[in-house]
Design a protein around this motif. Structure first.
Motif, PDB file in Angstrom:
ATOM      1  N   TYR A  57       0.807  -1.222   0.000  1.00  0.00           N
ATOM      2  CA  TYR A  57       0.000   0.000   0.000  1.00  0.00           C
ATOM      3  C   TYR A  57       0.843   1.276   0.000  1.00  0.00           C
ATOM      4  CZ  TYR A  57      -4.036   2.961   1.117  1.00  0.00           C
ATOM      5  OH  TYR A  57      -5.037   3.901   1.072  1.00  0.00           O
ATOM      6  N   GLY A  58       1.939   1.298   0.724  1.00  0.00           N
ATOM      7  CA  GLY A  58       2.726   2.520   0.849  1.00  0.00           C
ATOM      8  C   GLY A  58       3.833   2.653  -0.171  1.00  0.00           C
ATOM      9  N   SER A  59       3.787   1.898  -1.249  1.00  0.00           N
ATOM     10  CA  SER A  59       4.874   1.870  -2.224  1.00  0.00           C
ATOM     11  C   SER A  59       4.353   2.216  -3.618  1.00  0.00           C
ATOM     12  CB  SER A  59       5.507   0.475  -2.242  1.00  0.00           C
ATOM     13  OG  SER A  59       6.423   0.351  -3.306  1.00  0.00           O
ATOM     14  N   LEU A  60       5.208   2.851  -4.412  1.00  0.00           N
ATOM     15  CA  LEU A  60       4.881   3.116  -5.820  1.00  0.00           C
ATOM     16  C   LEU A  60       5.329   1.976  -6.735  1.00  0.00           C
ATOM     17  CD1 LEU A  60       5.730   6.916  -6.228  1.00  0.00           C
ATOM     18  CD2 LEU A  60       3.475   5.848  -6.351  1.00  0.00           C
ATOM     19  N   ILE A  61       5.969   0.968  -6.183  1.00  0.00           N
ATOM     20  CA  ILE A  61       6.468  -0.142  -6.999  1.00  0.00           C
ATOM     21  C   ILE A  61       5.343  -0.862  -7.748  1.00  0.00           C
ATOM     22  CG2 ILE A  61       7.691  -2.356  -6.934  1.00  0.00           C
ATOM     23  CD1 ILE A  61       9.461   0.152  -6.593  1.00  0.00           C
ATOM     24  N   VAL A 107      -5.378  -5.026 -12.957  1.00  0.00           N
ATOM     25  CA  VAL A 107      -5.281  -4.762 -11.520  1.00  0.00           C
ATOM     26  C   VAL A 107      -6.674  -4.805 -10.919  1.00  0.00           C
ATOM     27  CG1 VAL A 107      -5.356  -2.251 -11.845  1.00  0.00           C
ATOM     28  CG2 VAL A 107      -4.429  -3.203  -9.718  1.00  0.00           C
ATOM     29  N   THR A 108      -6.807  -5.469  -9.793  1.00  0.00           N
ATOM     30  CA  THR A 108      -8.062  -5.465  -9.044  1.00  0.00           C
ATOM     31  C   THR A 108      -7.922  -4.463  -7.915  1.00  0.00           C
ATOM     32  OG1 THR A 108      -8.391  -7.817  -9.556  1.00  0.00           O
ATOM     33  CG2 THR A 108      -9.726  -6.864  -7.778  1.00  0.00           C
ATOM     34  N   LEU A 109      -8.672  -3.370  -8.013  1.00  0.00           N
ATOM     35  CA  LEU A 109      -8.644  -2.328  -6.990  1.00  0.00           C
ATOM     36  C   LEU A 109      -9.742  -2.603  -5.970  1.00  0.00           C
ATOM     37  CD1 LEU A 109      -7.994   1.041  -8.877  1.00  0.00           C
ATOM     38  CD2 LEU A 109      -6.428  -0.251  -7.437  1.00  0.00           C
ATOM     39  N   HIS A 110      -9.363  -3.170  -4.848  1.00  0.00           N
ATOM     40  CA  HIS A 110     -10.341  -3.462  -3.805  1.00  0.00           C
ATOM     41  C   HIS A 110     -10.745  -2.191  -3.060  1.00  0.00           C
ATOM     42  CE1 HIS A 110     -10.205  -7.897  -3.979  1.00  0.00           C
ATOM     43  NE2 HIS A 110      -8.978  -7.690  -4.442  1.00  0.00           N
ATOM     44  N   GLU A 111      -9.933  -1.177  -3.154  1.00  0.00           N
ATOM     45  CA  GLU A 111     -10.269   0.137  -2.625  1.00  0.00           C
ATOM     46  C   GLU A 111      -9.843   1.169  -3.650  1.00  0.00           C
ATOM     47  OE1 GLU A 111      -8.524   0.949   1.137  1.00  0.00           O
ATOM     48  OE2 GLU A 111      -9.387  -0.799   2.128  1.00  0.00           O
ATOM     49  N   PHE A 112     -10.597   2.214  -3.761  1.00  0.00           N
ATOM     50  CA  PHE A 112     -10.189   3.382  -4.538  1.00  0.00           C
ATOM     51  C   PHE A 112     -10.789   4.642  -3.916  1.00  0.00           C
ATOM     52  CE2 PHE A 112     -10.631   6.215  -8.361  1.00  0.00           C
ATOM     53  CZ  PHE A 112      -9.285   6.570  -8.395  1.00  0.00           C
ATOM     54  N   MET A 113     -12.099   4.691  -3.836  1.00  0.00           N
ATOM     55  CA  MET A 113     -12.766   5.858  -3.263  1.00  0.00           C
ATOM     56  C   MET A 113     -12.340   6.112  -1.824  1.00  0.00           C
ATOM     57  SD  MET A 113     -16.541   4.974  -4.773  1.00  0.00           S
ATOM     58  CE  MET A 113     -17.399   6.281  -3.926  1.00  0.00           C
ATOM     59  N   ARG A 114     -12.044   5.048  -1.077  1.00  0.00           N
ATOM     60  CA  ARG A 114     -11.735   5.173   0.345  1.00  0.00           C
ATOM     61  C   ARG A 114     -10.266   5.456   0.620  1.00  0.00           C
ATOM     62  NH1 ARG A 114     -15.362   1.537  -0.913  1.00  0.00           N
ATOM     63  NH2 ARG A 114     -17.327   1.360   0.215  1.00  0.00           N
ATOM     64  N   MET A 115      -9.451   5.442  -0.424  1.00  0.00           N
ATOM     65  CA  MET A 115      -8.030   5.723  -0.241  1.00  0.00           C
ATOM     66  C   MET A 115      -7.829   7.184   0.166  1.00  0.00           C
ATOM     67  SD  MET A 115      -6.206   3.929  -3.501  1.00  0.00           S
ATOM     68  CE  MET A 115      -6.029   2.145  -3.651  1.00  0.00           C
ATOM     69  N   GLY A 116      -6.725   7.434   0.892  1.00  0.00           N
ATOM     70  CA  GLY A 116      -6.317   8.805   1.135  1.00  0.00           C
ATOM     71  C   GLY A 116      -5.974   9.487  -0.179  1.00  0.00           C
ATOM     72  N   LEU A 117      -5.962  10.807  -0.179  1.00  0.00           N
ATOM     73  CA  LEU A 117      -5.786  11.560  -1.419  1.00  0.00           C
ATOM     74  C   LEU A 117      -4.505  11.186  -2.153  1.00  0.00           C
ATOM     75  CD1 LEU A 117      -6.718  13.766  -3.347  1.00  0.00           C
ATOM     76  CD2 LEU A 117      -5.580  15.452  -1.868  1.00  0.00           C
ATOM     77  N   CYS A 118      -3.390  11.115  -1.444  1.00  0.00           N
ATOM     78  CA  CYS A 118      -2.115  10.798  -2.110  1.00  0.00           C
ATOM     79  C   CYS A 118      -2.153   9.416  -2.742  1.00  0.00           C
ATOM     80  CB  CYS A 118      -0.964  10.893  -1.107  1.00  0.00           C
ATOM     81  SG  CYS A 118      -0.609  12.573  -0.555  1.00  0.00           S
ATOM     82  N   TYR A 119      -2.699   8.444  -2.033  1.00  0.00           N
ATOM     83  CA  TYR A 119      -2.774   7.086  -2.569  1.00  0.00           C
ATOM     84  C   TYR A 119      -3.735   7.023  -3.756  1.00  0.00           C
ATOM     85  CZ  TYR A 119      -0.386   5.787   1.751  1.00  0.00           C
ATOM     86  OH  TYR A 119       0.526   5.689   2.765  1.00  0.00           O
ATOM     87  N   ARG A 120      -4.822   7.796  -3.682  1.00  0.00           N
ATOM     88  CA  ARG A 120      -5.783   7.813  -4.789  1.00  0.00           C
ATOM     89  C   ARG A 120      -5.148   8.428  -6.038  1.00  0.00           C
ATOM     90  NH1 ARG A 120     -10.435  11.251  -3.472  1.00  0.00           N
ATOM     91  NH2 ARG A 120      -9.844  10.563  -1.383  1.00  0.00           N
ATOM     92  N   LEU A 121      -4.373   9.495  -5.843  1.00  0.00           N
ATOM     93  CA  LEU A 121      -3.691  10.108  -6.988  1.00  0.00           C
ATOM     94  C   LEU A 121      -2.699   9.128  -7.615  1.00  0.00           C
ATOM     95  CD1 LEU A 121      -3.029  13.698  -5.559  1.00  0.00           C
ATOM     96  CD2 LEU A 121      -4.641  13.066  -7.374  1.00  0.00           C
ATOM     97  N   ALA A 122      -1.981   8.386  -6.764  1.00  0.00           N
ATOM     98  CA  ALA A 122      -1.045   7.384  -7.290  1.00  0.00           C
ATOM     99  C   ALA A 122      -1.788   6.292  -8.052  1.00  0.00           C
ATOM    100  CB  ALA A 122      -0.234   6.784  -6.150  1.00  0.00           C
ATOM    101  N   ALA A 123      -2.959   5.893  -7.530  1.00  0.00           N
ATOM    102  CA  ALA A 123      -3.734   4.815  -8.164  1.00  0.00           C
ATOM    103  C   ALA A 123      -4.258   5.220  -9.533  1.00  0.00           C
ATOM    104  CB  ALA A 123      -4.890   4.405  -7.259  1.00  0.00           C
TER     105      ALA A 123
END
Length: 337
Positions: A72-76, A94-110
């Motif tokens: 979760y905390g990696s860009l790899i 990719v299966t995104l089990h979360e997207f809407m619930r991610m924090g902003l930075c993680y959502r931008l990376a996704a």
């Protein structure tokens, strides 16, 4: 190239992780069409090793299950997507089990997944629609594959009035899951001189042992029993003996909640929370916690409130939910073209 899929995931049983459990069930539903790589080294050197492992295989389709605690905390994982999409002859899903619930930075990376993956798989229509609104020109690459339960159906299905446990919390055991709230609720019901049977059923998340000790101390003077780290079959039998399950999700019940699906598959009527992603189809099978929660739960346990029943559950299960893990696997394989 074979019509097979390499599944990559950062957690796998016996790890206490819903996505790991999902991956295990998916792979074992049809082992002839799946290869599984459990990968926890989400560093640049780990990426190079993972790519080498993938290149050695003649399987064309790659599926990343995301996120897990390890990834979760990696860009790899995002770099893996870009490499496979642009620098190989393989196809990346990719299966995104979360997207809407991610924090902003993680959502931008996704968003890199949304832009570059050959297919992006969501588990609910709400999440797919949200992603489609962000990047509408890619919406044809976004698909929905509903989850199935990690917990099997019990062998002999009990009617509600044949069940011995009145109410149970069911889910992972770790902080910030409202388990303390469930304990307080049971204490208040007991204080009103009502004798009930209550359980906490779940798997202990690694690192939550101190929290479990705290829960045990909080329940010393209550009727609550703990049933922890049981097999899928044992959990099914426990749920099959519960009249009601208490699922206090912070953001409300939705199609991605495996504990909800496991409960209804085993005939337990669900008391839960309603959130922004709770669709109307849950209204017929769930009691929603409100500001007067204690009064509502007492009415339910006393048999005064009876608007939900197992008949409603059976009707729900005949709707658009997945019918088995083989069904889920087949939906993935249908994308291999």
């Amino acid at each position: 190239m074979n019509k097979k899929i390499i599944l990559i995931v950062g957690a796998y049983p016996p790890d206490a992780c819903g996505i790991g459990d999902y991956s295990s069930q998916l792979v074992h539903a049809d082992e002839s069409h799946w290869e599984c790589i459990v990968w926890k080294d989400w560093t640049f050197s780990g990426l190079c090793k993972l790519i080498c492992s993938i290149k050695k295989s003649n399987v064309r389709y790659i599926n990343l299950q995301y996120p897990t605690k390890a990834s979760y905390g990696s860009l790899i994982p995002h770099l893996l997507c870009i490499y496979i999409a642009f620098f190989s002859d393989k196809r990346f899903m990719v299966t995104l089990h979360e997207f809407m619930r991610m924090g902003l930075c993680y959502r931008l990376a996704a968003i890199m997944f949304l832009l570059f993956a050959n297919k992006v798989i969501f588990t609910t229509q709400v999440e797919r629609k949200y992603a489609s609104n962000i990047i509408p020109f890619r919406k044809n690459q976004f698909v929905v594959i509903p989850i199935y339960s990690n917990i099997a159906k019990a062998h002999v299905f009990k009617a509600t009035n044949e069940r011995n446990c009145d109410i149970a919390y069911f889910g992972l055991i770790s902080p910030n899951r409202n388990i303390e709230h469930f304990i307080d609720l049971v204490k208040k019901i007991e204080f009103s001189h009502k004798c009930i049977s209550a359980k906490i059923i779940g798997m202990i998340v690694e690192g939550s042992e101190d929290f479990l000790n705290f829960l045990r101390k909080e329940t010393q003077e209550t009727c609550i029993e703990f049933h922890l780290n049981k097999s899928n079959e044992e959990v099914a039998e426990l749920l099959n003996d519960c009249r009601y399950t208490y699922l206090p999700f912070h953001d409300g019940v939705s199609e991605r909640r495996g504990s909800f699906l496991a409960s209804v598959l085993n005939g337990a009527i669900v008391i839960t929370t309603k959130g922004p992603w709770t669709s109307s189809k849950f209204d017929k099978v769930c009691y929603y916690i409100d500001s007067d929660e204690l009064h509502l739960v007492k009415k339910i346990l006393d048999g005064v409130e009876t608007s939900k029943s197992q008949i409603d559950i059976f009707e729900y299960l005949q709707s658009d939910v997945a019918k088995s893990w083989v069904d889920v696997s087949d939906k993935y394989l249908s994308l291999c073209r």
